[in-house]
Write a protein that holds these residues in place. Structure first.
Motif, PDB file in Angstrom:
ATOM      1  N   TYR A  69       1.317   4.610   2.170  1.00 34.85           N
ATOM      2  CA  TYR A  69       0.684   5.851   1.697  1.00 34.85           C
ATOM      3  C   TYR A  69      -0.342   6.339   2.718  1.00 34.85           C
ATOM      4  N   GLY A  70      -0.213   7.582   3.100  1.00 38.50           N
ATOM      5  CA  GLY A  70      -1.125   8.150   4.088  1.00 38.50           C
ATOM      6  C   GLY A  70      -0.708   7.921   5.521  1.00 38.50           C
ATOM      7  N   GLY A  71       0.324   7.100   5.735  1.00 40.70           N
ATOM      8  CA  GLY A  71       0.873   6.886   7.070  1.00 40.70           C
ATOM      9  C   GLY A  71      -0.145   6.363   8.072  1.00 40.70           C
ATOM     10  N   ASP A  72      -0.098   6.941   9.277  1.00 39.44           N
ATOM     11  CA  ASP A  72      -0.934   6.458  10.383  1.00 39.44           C
ATOM     12  C   ASP A  72      -2.428   6.561  10.090  1.00 39.44           C
ATOM     13  N   TYR A 105       0.854  -1.175   0.000  1.00 35.56           N
ATOM     14  CA  TYR A 105       0.000   0.000   0.000  1.00 35.56           C
ATOM     15  C   TYR A 105       0.901   1.240   0.000  1.00 35.56           C
ATOM     16  N   GLU A 106       1.730   1.299  -1.050  1.00 36.52           N
ATOM     17  CA  GLU A 106       2.719   2.367  -1.175  1.00 36.52           C
ATOM     18  C   GLU A 106       2.358   3.261  -2.355  1.00 36.52           C
ATOM     19  N   LYS A 107       2.920   4.450  -2.362  1.00 37.62           N
ATOM     20  CA  LYS A 107       2.544   5.460  -3.344  1.00 37.62           C
ATOM     21  C   LYS A 107       2.735   4.982  -4.778  1.00 37.62           C
ATOM     22  N   THR A 112      -6.452  -2.964   1.197  1.00 35.10           N
ATOM     23  CA  THR A 112      -6.151  -1.820   2.051  1.00 35.10           C
ATOM     24  C   THR A 112      -5.755  -2.337   3.437  1.00 35.10           C
ATOM     25  N   PRO A 113      -5.066  -1.518   4.246  1.00 35.22           N
ATOM     26  CA  PRO A 113      -4.734  -1.957   5.609  1.00 35.22           C
ATOM     27  C   PRO A 113      -5.971  -2.381   6.404  1.00 35.22           C
ATOM     28  N   CYS A 123      -5.412   2.246  -8.186  1.00 36.54           N
ATOM     29  CA  CYS A 123      -6.281   1.764  -7.119  1.00 36.54           C
ATOM     30  C   CYS A 123      -6.413   2.844  -6.046  1.00 36.54           C
ATOM     31  N   THR A 124      -7.538   3.553  -6.080  1.00 36.51           N
ATOM     32  CA  THR A 124      -7.725   4.688  -5.179  1.00 36.51           C
ATOM     33  C   THR A 124      -8.949   4.526  -4.282  1.00 36.51           C
ATOM     34  N   TYR A 125      -9.432   3.304  -4.141  1.00 36.64           N
ATOM     35  CA  TYR A 125     -10.618   3.053  -3.315  1.00 36.64           C
ATOM     36  C   TYR A 125     -10.364   3.517  -1.881  1.00 36.64           C
ATOM     37  N   GLY A 126     -11.302   4.288  -1.332  1.00 35.99           N
ATOM     38  CA  GLY A 126     -11.216   4.720   0.053  1.00 35.99           C
ATOM     39  C   GLY A 126     -10.324   5.912   0.305  1.00 35.99           C
ATOM     40  N   LEU A 127      -9.730   6.480  -0.740  1.00 34.91           N
ATOM     41  CA  LEU A 127      -8.834   7.622  -0.577  1.00 34.91           C
ATOM     42  C   LEU A 127      -9.592   8.934  -0.728  1.00 34.91           C
ATOM     43  N   SER A 128      -9.014   9.997  -0.223  1.00 32.69           N
ATOM     44  CA  SER A 128      -9.630  11.319  -0.330  1.00 32.69           C
ATOM     45  C   SER A 128      -9.449  11.860  -1.745  1.00 32.69           C
ATOM     46  N   PRO A 129     -10.253  12.841  -2.165  1.00 30.78           N
ATOM     47  CA  PRO A 129     -10.097  13.452  -3.500  1.00 30.78           C
ATOM     48  C   PRO A 129      -8.692  13.995  -3.725  1.00 30.78           C
TER      49      PRO A 129
END
Length: 535
Positions: free
Chosen positions: A375-378, A297-299, A348-349, A307-313
């Motif tokens: 990606y997105g860290g914590d 799940y890296e950039k 996803t995590p 694959c951008t499911y669940g990510l912010s705009p």
């Protein structure tokens, strides 16, 4: 008359006192049982300690206090209490047995490495020229390419020059071959297969050279006919790319065995990497049996796959720009939801957390995160961490001083993850990329160590039902996920061929990669013969 009255009053008073005393005794006994804990009922701290020792879990993956009383314990007569104690013991033993199954590797069915050359295999013949190889991709893509080029050098009677590692990929890693691999071991261990040198001789500097892209997934005929002819005009052949230049299947047995000797035996990591890698394994083992989770799940992975499911705009825009600006990534317009529905996206995590809990792993399970920066860290790791708090990584296991020599070299950092993953009790990849395939193949080679490969397409359908509320986490979901993955644990099987109906290059792309599963070419089943064992 008066005496009779006094005597009656005395009897009544005595009866009242006896009744009170009886009531007091009964009340005291009741309070002793239900208010003040006896030595037979553990305290909360004792119960928590016992719970940790037993490593047990509740129905939904949460801990349950082992000192909690059931109705059968509170009110049952002595003989029934004994029966319930026996049942509790059996239940505890069943839990331990169930937990042990989570770590048990599948039967290897007596398959073992058999990579020695056949009796027809001769030392390398006289060299016709020099093969200079430029690898491409990340660590494991380069390792596979290098191993293939060893076989190609053998096929075309070439002297292989120590390959040049990719310095232009997404990671911009400046590492040379000797920074990542044990160069001397590589040369010496393959001395009976191909001649390998560190540099092209100076006297050949002015000679004409040819740069060529070897055809993907090619067989022996291509190299021995088309490529071999180039020696008539050139002394140096430069291979522009190394990945997927050899077919997975239908090659001579000795060539297949040579690929395995190169990949699993000759490509040892540099001593400094091996040393720290083994130290990380020891530190992980101090927590008990552990899972190595290749969390892709890296950039770069999310940008490449779309694959951008669940990510912010904002995150979607960032990843889209990266994909559009990376010229050698050919596909630009990607439907993320379609990719995910087909199982083409890494889990996803959060999805990994549900998956592990459903498989039955308790929340105390140590998990090594084999990955670069998530990606997105914590913010994206929070839900996985809430389910499995013991999340470790090389950055947590090693000090900054220990990691400092490797920190700015992606391939060297990936090599550390590779070592810890191969040695783990269970390996689980969230995506079937080059790292996942290489580790799975290596674990098969070393005795079919437990590797659970998620069925992402099936899991996505279940996770979507959970998100909609039509399916809840619990026993039903666990049973479904466990049944789907009952035969996806890394047990021995032959390498899969091309998908039915595929043609051309698509046919080769659909095959299972050679280094993902070296059976049958490099693994043979041992058979008992009398008192001995023969391959």
């Amino acid at each position: 008359m008066q005496r009779r009255r006094l005597r009656a009053r005395g009897v009544s008073l005595l009866r009242w006192m006896l009744t009170c005393a009886t009531g007091a005794i009964a009340l005291g006994a009741l309070l002793a049982v239900h208010v003040f804990p006896s030595s037979g009922v553990p305290s909360i701290s004792g119960a928590l300690k016992l719970r940790e020792q037993q490593n047990g879990i509740g129905r939904r993956g949460r801990w349950r206090w082992s000192g909690e009383l059931r109705w059968t314990q509170e009110f049952a007569p002595p003989q029934l209490s004994k029966l319930s104690s026996s049942a509790k013991k059996l239940n505890s033993e069943a839990t331990v047995l169930e937990l042990s199954k989570l770590w048990k590797s599948p039967s290897n069915r007596d398959f073992a490495p058999c990579v020695a050359p056949t009796s027809n295999y001769l030392p390398p013949s006289e060299s016709r020229g020099y093969l200079v190889v430029y690898t491409n991709g990340g660590l494991n893509q380069m390792r596979a390419g290098i191993s293939d080029m060893v076989a190609v050098a053998r096929l075309i009677n070439a002297t292989l020059v120590i390959p040049k590692l990719d310095k232009r990929s997404f990671w911009q890693d400046s590492s040379n071959f000797s920074d990542v691999f044990d160069e001397d071991h590589f040369i010496q261990s393959l001395s009976n297969d191909a001649k390998i040198v560190k540099k092209v001789p100076k006297e050949l500097a002015p000679t004409t050279k040819v740069r060529i892209h070897f055809r993907s997934w090619s067989g022996v005929a291509y190299y021995q006919d088309e490529i071999y002819r180039l020696w008539d005009e050139y002394k140096v052949i430069r291979a522009a790319k190394a990945d997927s230049r050899l077919a997975n299947n239908n090659l001579p047995p000795d060539i297949q065995k040579l690929r395995c000797r190169a990949f699993y035996g000759a490509l040892h990591f540099a001593p400094k990497i091996e040393a720290l890698g083994k130290l990380l394994v020891e530190r992980m083992r101090s927590y008990g049996p552990y899972i190595a989770l290749h969390l892709r799940y890296e950039k770069d992975m999310l940008a490449f796959s779309g694959c951008t499911y669940g990510l912010s705009p904002a995150e979607v825009d960032e990843l889209t720009r990266i994909r559009e600006d990376t010229t050698y990534w050919k596909v630009k317009d990607i439907d993320s939801l379609d990719q995910r529905a087909k199982g083409h996206c890494p889990l996803t995590p959060k999805e990994v957390g549900i998956f592990l809990s459903s498989l039955g792993y308790p929340s105390s399970t140590p998990i090594y995160i084999a990955a670069g920066e998530i990606y997105g860290g914590d913010s994206h790791m929070a839900e996985l961490a809430s389910r499995f708090p013991t999340l470790m990584s090389k950055e947590k296991l090693a000090s900054a001083e220990e990691l400092e020599p490797f920190t700015h070299h992606a391939s060297q950092m990936a090599a550390l993850d590779y070592i810890v993953s191969v040695e783990s009790d269970v390996f689980i990849p969230s995506y079937s990329g080059n790292m996942a395939r290489a580790v799975e193949g290596h674990r098969r080679y070393l005795g079919h160590r437990k590797t659970i490969t998620p069925d992402r397409k099936a899991l996505v359908r279940l996770f979507d039902k959970v998100a909609r509320g039509s399916l809840k986490e619990g026993k039903k979901l666990s049973n479904m996920i466990q049944e789907i993955h009952r035969r996806r644990q890394g047990s021995p099987r032959k390498r899969k061929g091309p998908l039915s109906g595929t043609k051309g290059m698509e046919r080769f792309r659909s095959e299972e990669a050679f280094y993902e599963n070296p059976l049958p070419d490099c693994l043979c089943q041992q058979r008992s013969q009398g008192n001995g064992v023969a391959l």
